[in-house]
Design a protein around this motif. Structure first.
Motif, short mmCIF file in Angstrom:
data_model
loop_
_atom_site.label_atom_id
_atom_site.label_comp_id
_atom_site.label_asym_id
_atom_site.label_seq_id
_atom_site.Cartn_x
_atom_site.Cartn_y
_atom_site.Cartn_z
N TRP A 1 -11.70 0.71 0.11
CA TRP A 1 -11.93 -0.73 0.04
C TRP A 1 -13.39 -1.05 -0.22
CZ3 TRP A 1 -14.67 -3.20 4.21
CH2 TRP A 1 -14.95 -2.36 5.31
N TYR B 1 0.85 -1.20 0.00
CA TYR B 1 0.00 0.00 0.00
C TYR B 1 0.89 1.25 0.00
CZ TYR B 1 -3.62 -3.36 0.85
OH TYR B 1 -4.45 -4.43 0.73
N LYS C 1 -6.17 3.43 0.83
CA LYS C 1 -6.83 2.26 1.42
C LYS C 1 -8.35 2.34 1.32
CE LYS C 1 -3.63 -0.14 4.43
NZ LYS C 1 -3.41 -0.69 5.78
N TYR D 1 -9.08 -4.19 -1.10
CA TYR D 1 -8.67 -2.81 -1.37
C TYR D 1 -8.69 -2.56 -2.87
CZ TYR D 1 -7.25 -2.49 3.51
OH TYR D 1 -7.24 -2.47 4.88
N ASP E 1 -9.70 3.07 4.73
CA ASP E 1 -9.62 2.12 5.84
C ASP E 1 -10.62 2.43 6.95
OD1 ASP E 1 -8.42 -0.28 6.36
OD2 ASP E 1 -6.81 0.54 7.57
#
Length: 904
Positions: free
Chosen positions: A768, A298, A766, A788, A816
Motif C-alpha cells: 500500500w 483482495y 496488500k 492498496y 499491510d
C-alpha cells in the motif's frame, strides 16, 4: 435519539452518544479457567502488585502478591494469577500498588470442563488495530466505540444485567494492535478494552500486526500467559504463539496464520482433532485464525495453510463447526462446500475497506455474505437444545461521514446456526431433463425443497458432467437463497443481495455454454443447518445445435514422482471410436516419432491412466488426438517426471552487497541438467527471461548469488528443456527501501488528483501507499490517506483525496505493514484559489509592486500577455507562508498588457 427514516430495508437513527469507560485504574482479565484467572494492569512506575479478592464485595479477605515487569522506566506491567477458585462462581476484587487502588470489580469463573447445562456465550470482536482517533474532536477510538456498542446491545438484550452475567469470554481473532509496540499494547488494546476487561476475560490471537516491530513476539509473550493453557495436554510448540483451551463443552483453537504451514503447528492441529473427536466432554469446536479461509476482496490474501491443510484436518469431526478469521476489515460468512462448517471474517472497525477499493473482487460460492460494515458477533450455545448460533450486528460504515457513520445502532445483518445430529434434507430430483435431444439455453429444474425438520432451504448445488461418474465437471455451482455481494454506492452504501428474487431451484445453461454431446446432471439441497441432502438421481441429456467446441485435457499435478501413474481427465472430445491420448517428450513431433505411452479414450469425457515407460528427469506433454490420427483437438498439458527440489534460504532479508545462498535438495541429476532460475518479484517464469541460471548437477547443494542489485527476487527450479516450473519458489530481498517511488510533480492544488508511480515493489496482495504529514512517523503519527496497489511490482496509482493544505510525504509499504519499501517522496498541497492583494506600477518607472498571500514552499510565477491567449513568464517566487511583497520589471512594447500570477 432522532427520528427514524427508512432507506430500503434499513432503519437508521441518529448515532448513540459515546459514554466511555469510567476513569481510574481498570485491570484486564485473561485465561479464564474453572479454578483460576490472570489479572493484569499498567502503571507508569509503581513497584507493588496486589490483588484483594473474595466472594463478597464487603469481604475482600484474600490477598495475592503478584509480579511486575518493567518494560522501561515508564511502563510497568503488573500481573497476578488468582488460583484455588471455585468454578462458575462470582468473585469481587480490586488491584492496588503502593500508589493507586482500583475500584472493586466482579468476574465469574469459567464453568467446569464438560459443563452442559444452561448457555455458553461469547463476544467475537476482531481486527481493532486503529490507534488514532477517527477525526478531530472525537473522544473515542473506533475499537473503543465498537466495544461500547457491543456491550450496550448485549446488556439491552439481557435485561440490562452486568456484562459478566451475560458472556463467558471475549474472542479476538488477531491484529489487536497496529504495531507491537508498548505504546500500542498499552494505549490501544488494553486502554480501549477497559470498559469490559475488568469483568470478562479476553482471549487474543496472533495477527500480522502483532509481529510488526515485535517479530519474535517478545512483548506478546510478556503480556499473556497462554503457554499455561492447553487442551488434552496438547500445548502449542511455540508457547503463546498458538494454543487451545476448553471452556464448558467447547474447545477453542487459536492458530497462528503468520507461521502457517509450520510442520509443528500442523501436527498440533492433527493431535487436537484426534483428541476432541472422541472426547465426550466436548461437543463444539471453534477455530480462530487471523488470516481467513476465503475472501471476496483482495483476492488470495487468505491463509493457504488454513484453507488447504488445517481446515480439512479440523473438519474430520463435525464437532468443529466454526472458523473465525479477520485480516479483512469487513464482515463475511460462508460455508465449506462439502461439509457442515461455517467460516466468518470478523473485521472489527480497523482500517477502511470497501467495495471497489481492492481492484480485484470475486463472488465465490463458498461465501454467502460479504458486508462492508464495522460489526461484531455474538456466539450462543444452548446446551438444552444442542444449538450453536451466531448473530452479527452492524454498527457503522467507513464511507459514511465521520459525524454520522455510526447510525446502524446494532442492526442484525446475519444469523446462522448449527444443530448437530439433526436430519438432513430429503433427496431432491431433477424434474425437467429432456429425454430427447435439446438445444441451449436449457433450464435445470429442481423438485421442491423437502425435509423432515423445520429447517429452510439455504442452497442448491448443480453439477453437469460428460461422465456418468461425475469425475470431470463442466458445471459445479452452489447457489444460495441469498448472496450479499457489493453495495448500493453513495450515499447509503447498503449491502446488496444479488440473489434477491431469484428462484434458486432453477439454473439456466446458457447458449453455447456446452458443446454438443451427451451430459449427465444432478443436484442436491442444503438446509440452513448446513446439512446436505443426498445427490439426486443423475439424468442424461443430449445437447445439439451448440457452436461451442472446446475439447480439454487436464492433469491434477505438474510433477510426478518416479513410479507414479499419470491420470488424464478429458472432456468435450470429438466422440470418435479411436480418439486417443498420448504422452510425448517435450520437443517431439507426434507422428514424426512414436508416443511414449498412449491409450484410446471412451466417449467424449472421462479418464485414462498411463503407466510405465517414463524416464526420470524428463519433461513430457500430454496430447489429445482425433480418430487414430495426429490431429490435436486440445491444448497440450506439460508435466515433469521426477523429483521436485526443495529450495530454501537462511533468511528473507539481505543487505546490499551480501551474498544470497539458495540451498537445494532432492534434485534429479540428469544429463541435460534442470536449472535454478532467478527472477524479480512479479515476473512470470513461463514468459520472463531469468536474470541468472544455475545447473542442478548434484542432488543437493547450494547456489551463491553475489552482487545482486536492490530488489525483491525469487528462485524456482525449471525443467531442463524449457520453462516448466518444477518446485515451489523461494523468495528473498536484497537491500532496503527497494522500490522506486515518484510523483509527476511535488506541488499540488488543494483538491487536485495525485498520481504516483513505483517500480520494483514486492508484489504482495496488500502492499500500500501511505501519505503522512512531514515529520510524522508511520505507525506513530496519523495516517492521512492510503491506497492498496493491487499486488503489483510496478504500478501507476491515482490517489484521489482532498488533502488539506500542508506538507506531506508518500511512501510504499509492504503487505499491510509499516515496513517502508521505497524512498519517501515529499510534496506540498497549496490553496487552489488565491489572488494578488495589490498590483501597483511605480510612477515614472517600469516596475510594479505586488503582494499576495502565499503557501510555504509553493512556486509562484508572474506572467504577462497582450491578448489574454499567449502568456510569457516575467518573474518567479517561492512562497514562505506569509503575505509576500515583491517588485518586478514589467517593461513591455505593447500598448496594453495583462498580468496574472500562477502556481507552477
Amino acid at each position: 435519539m432522532g427520528a427514524f427514516t427508512v432507506r430500503g430495508q434499513w432503519v437508521f437513527a441518529d448515532p448513540l452518544p459515546f459514554v466511555g469507560a469510567p476513569g481510574g485504574l481498570r485491570p484486564y482479565l485473561h485465561l479464564p479457567r474453572p479454578d483460576s484467572i490472570w489479572v493484569s494492569w499498567w502503571t507508569d512506575a509503581d513497584t507493588d502488585t496486589y490483588v484483594d479478592y473474595g466472594t463478597s464485595e464487603a469481604a475482600l479477605n484474600q490477598t495475592v502478591t503478584g509480579s511486575r515487569h518493567a518494560f522501561d522506566a515508564s511502563n510497568a506491567y503488573h500481573s497476578t494469577k488468582l488460583t484455588g477458585l471455585q468454578p462458575d462462581t462470582y468473585y469481587y476484587y480490586r488491584v492496588r500498588t503502593e500508589n493507586v487502588t482500583s475500584a472493586t470489580f466482579r468476574f465469574k469463573t469459567a464453568k467446569a470442563l464438560g459443563h452442559k447445562t444452561g448457555k455458553f456465550r461469547a463476544l467475537i470482536i476482531g481486527d481493532n488495530q486503529i490507534l488514532a482517533k477517527e477525526s478531530a474532536g472525537d473522544p473515542y477510538h473506533r475499537y473503543e466505540k465498537l466495544m461500547e456498542r457491543a456491550i450496550t446491545k448485549l446488556r439491552a438484550m439481557h435485561g440490562d444485567a452486568p456484562i459478566e452475567e451475560i458472556i463467558d469470554v471475549i474472542l479476538m481473532p488477531g491484529d489487536q494492535v497496529d504495531v507491537g509496540t508498548l505504546n500500542h499494547w498499552r494505549n490501544l488494546h488494553f486502554y480501549c478494552s477497559r470498559l469490559v476487561s475488568p469483568n470478562v476475560a479476553i482471549m487474543t490471537t496472533v495477527g500480522n500486526h502483532e509481529t510488526y516491530q515485535d517479530p519474535g513476539l517478545g512483548r506478546y509473550r510478556e503480556l499473556f500467559r497462554y503457554e499455561e493453557v492447553n487442551y488434552s495436554g496438547l500445548n502449542g510448540a511455540d508457547g503463546d504463539s498458538y494454543y487451545a483451551h476448553q471452556m464448558s463443552n467447547l474447545v477453542f483453537i487459536h492458530t497462528n496464520s503468520e507461521i502457517g504451514s509450520n510442520a509443528a503447528q500442523t501436527q498440533w492441529v492433527t493431535d487436537l482433532k484426534d483428541a476432541y473427536k472422541d472426547d465426550t466432554s466436548v461437543d463444539w469446536v471453534v477455530s480462530i485464525c487471523h488470516r481467513p479461509y476465503q475472501a471476496e476482496q483482495y483476492l488470495g490474501d487468505i491463509s493457504g495453510w488454513l484453507r488447504n491443510t488445517a481446515m480439512p484436518i479440523l473438519n474430520e469431526s463435525d464437532k468443529h463447526f466454526l472458523n473465525i478469521g479477520a485480516h479483512h476489515h469487513i464482515y463475511h460468512r460462508g460455508q465449506v462446500r462439502d461439509e457442515p462448517h461455517y467460516h466468518i471474517i470478523s473485521g472489527g472497525s480497523s482500517w477502511d475497506q470497501y467495495w471497489g477499493q481492492s481492484g480485484r473482487e470475486a463472488d465465490y460460492d463458498d461465501v454467502q455474505k460479504t458486508i462492508n460494515n464495522w460489526a461484531w458477533q455474538f456466539l450462543e450455545v444452548d446446551h438444552a437444545t444442542g444449538k450453536a448460533e451466531v448473530t452479527c450486528y452492524a454498527e457503522a460504515h467507513c464511507r459514511l461521514p465521520a459525524a454520522s457513520r455510526w447510525i446502524y445502532n446494532s442492526k442484525e445483518v446475519d444469523r446462522f446456526h448449527r444443530i448437530r445430529g439433526k436430519a438432513a434434507p430429503n433427496k431432491p430430483q431433477l424434474t425437467n431433463v429432456p429425454t430427447e435431444e435439446a438445444t441451449l439455453p436449457l433450464t435445470l429444474q429442481s423438485s421442491a425443497f423437502s425435509t423432515s425438520t423445520d429447517e429452510l432451504l439455504n442452497s442448491v448445488q448443480y453439477q453437469v458432467s460428460n461422465s456418468p461418474t461425475f469425475n470431470t465437471l463442466e458445471l459445479d455451482k452452489i447457489v444460495d437463497f441469498e448472496n450479499f455481494y457489493g453495495d448500493t454506492g453513495s450515499p447509503d452504501y447498503l449491502p446488496v443481495d444479488i440473489n434477491s428474487g431469484k428462484n434458486i431451484l432453477q439454473y439456466e445453461l446458457a447458449v453455447n455454454s456446452l458443446p454438443n454431446g451427451t451430459y449427465y446432471a444432478r443436484i442436491r439441497h442444503r438446509d440452513r443447518n448446513v446439512n446436505w441432502s443426498s445427490w439426486s438421481d443423475s439424468a442424461s441429456f443430449e445437447i445439439t445445435g451448440s457452436s461451442a467446441t472446446n475439447p480439454t485435457i487436464s492433469l491434477p499435478q505438474t510433477v510426478y514422482p518416479s513410479g507414479a501413474s499419470v491420470t488424464v481427465d478429458y472432456a468435450f472430445g470429438p466422440g470418435n471410436a479411436q480418439d486417443w491420448i498420448g504422452i510425448y517428450k517435450k520437443g517431439d513431433n507426434p507422428g514424426g516419432v512414436s508416443s511414449t505411452k498412449w491409450s484410446y479414450v471412451s466417449g467424449t469425457a472421462g479418464q485414462v491412466t498411463l503407466s510405465g515407460g517414463l524416464t526420470v528427469g524428463t519433461e513430457y506433454f500430454v496430447g489429445f488426438f482425433e480418430n487414430n490420427g495426429y490431429t490435436e483437438v486440445a491444448t497440450r498439458v506439460p508435466f515433469y517426471y521426477g523429483s521436485s527440489p526443495t529450495l530454501t534460504t537462511a533468511k528473507y532479508g539481505h543487505d546490499l552487497g551480501e551474498n544470497v545462498v539458495v540451498n537445494f535438495s532432492g534434485a534429479d541429476v540428469v544429463a541435460t541438467a534442470n536449472k535454478l532460475h532467478l527472477y524479480r518479484a512479479g515476473s512470470d517464469p513461463a514468459s520472463a527471461s531469468p536474470l541468472q541460471s544455475f545447473d542442478l548437477t548434484t542432488a543437493s547443494g547450494s547456489w551463491t548469488l553475489a552482487g545482486l542489485e536492490k530488489g525483491y527476487y525469487f528462485v524456482v527450479a525449471q525443467a531442463n528443456t524449457g520453462t516448466l516450473v518444477i518446485s515451489d519458489p523461494v523468495e528473498f530481498s536484497v537491500g532496503d527501501r527497494i522500490a522506486t517511488l515518484s510523483l509527476e510533480k511535488t506541488t499540488f492544488h488543494h483538491g487536485e488528483d495525485i498520481n504516483a508511480s513505483f517500480i520494483n515493489g514486492p508484489a504482495n496482495p496488500k502492499d500500500w501507499l501511505g501519505i503522512y504529514r512531514s515529520g510524522e512517523e508511520p505507525g506513530i503519527g496519523d495516517l492521512i490517506h492510503y491506497v492498496y496497489v493491487d499486488g503489483l511490482a510496478n504500478n501507476n496509482v491515482p490517489i484521489v483525496e482532498d488533502l488539506p493544505v500542508g506538507s506531506y510525504y508518500l511512501c510504499l509499504f509492504t503487505n499491510d505493514s509499516y515496513t517502508e519499501v521505497s524512498n519517501r517522496v515529499s510534496f506540498t498541497v497549496h490553496s487552489a484559489v488565491f489572488k494578488m492583494d495589490s498590483f501597483n506600477v511605480e510612477p515614472g518607472t517600469n516596475n510594479a509592486q505586488l503582494s499576495w498571500k502565499t503557501d510555504q514552499g509553493v512556486n509562484y510565477t508572474l506572467q504577462r500577455s497582450s491578448n489574454l491567449t499567449d502568456w510569457e513568464d516575467i518573474s518567479s517566487f517561492v512562497g514562505d507562508g506569509s503575505t509576500m511583497q515583491a517588485t518586478t520589471s514589467i517593461t513591455t512594447q505593447a500598448v496594453k498588457a495583462f498580468y496574472r500570477m500562477i502556481i507552477k
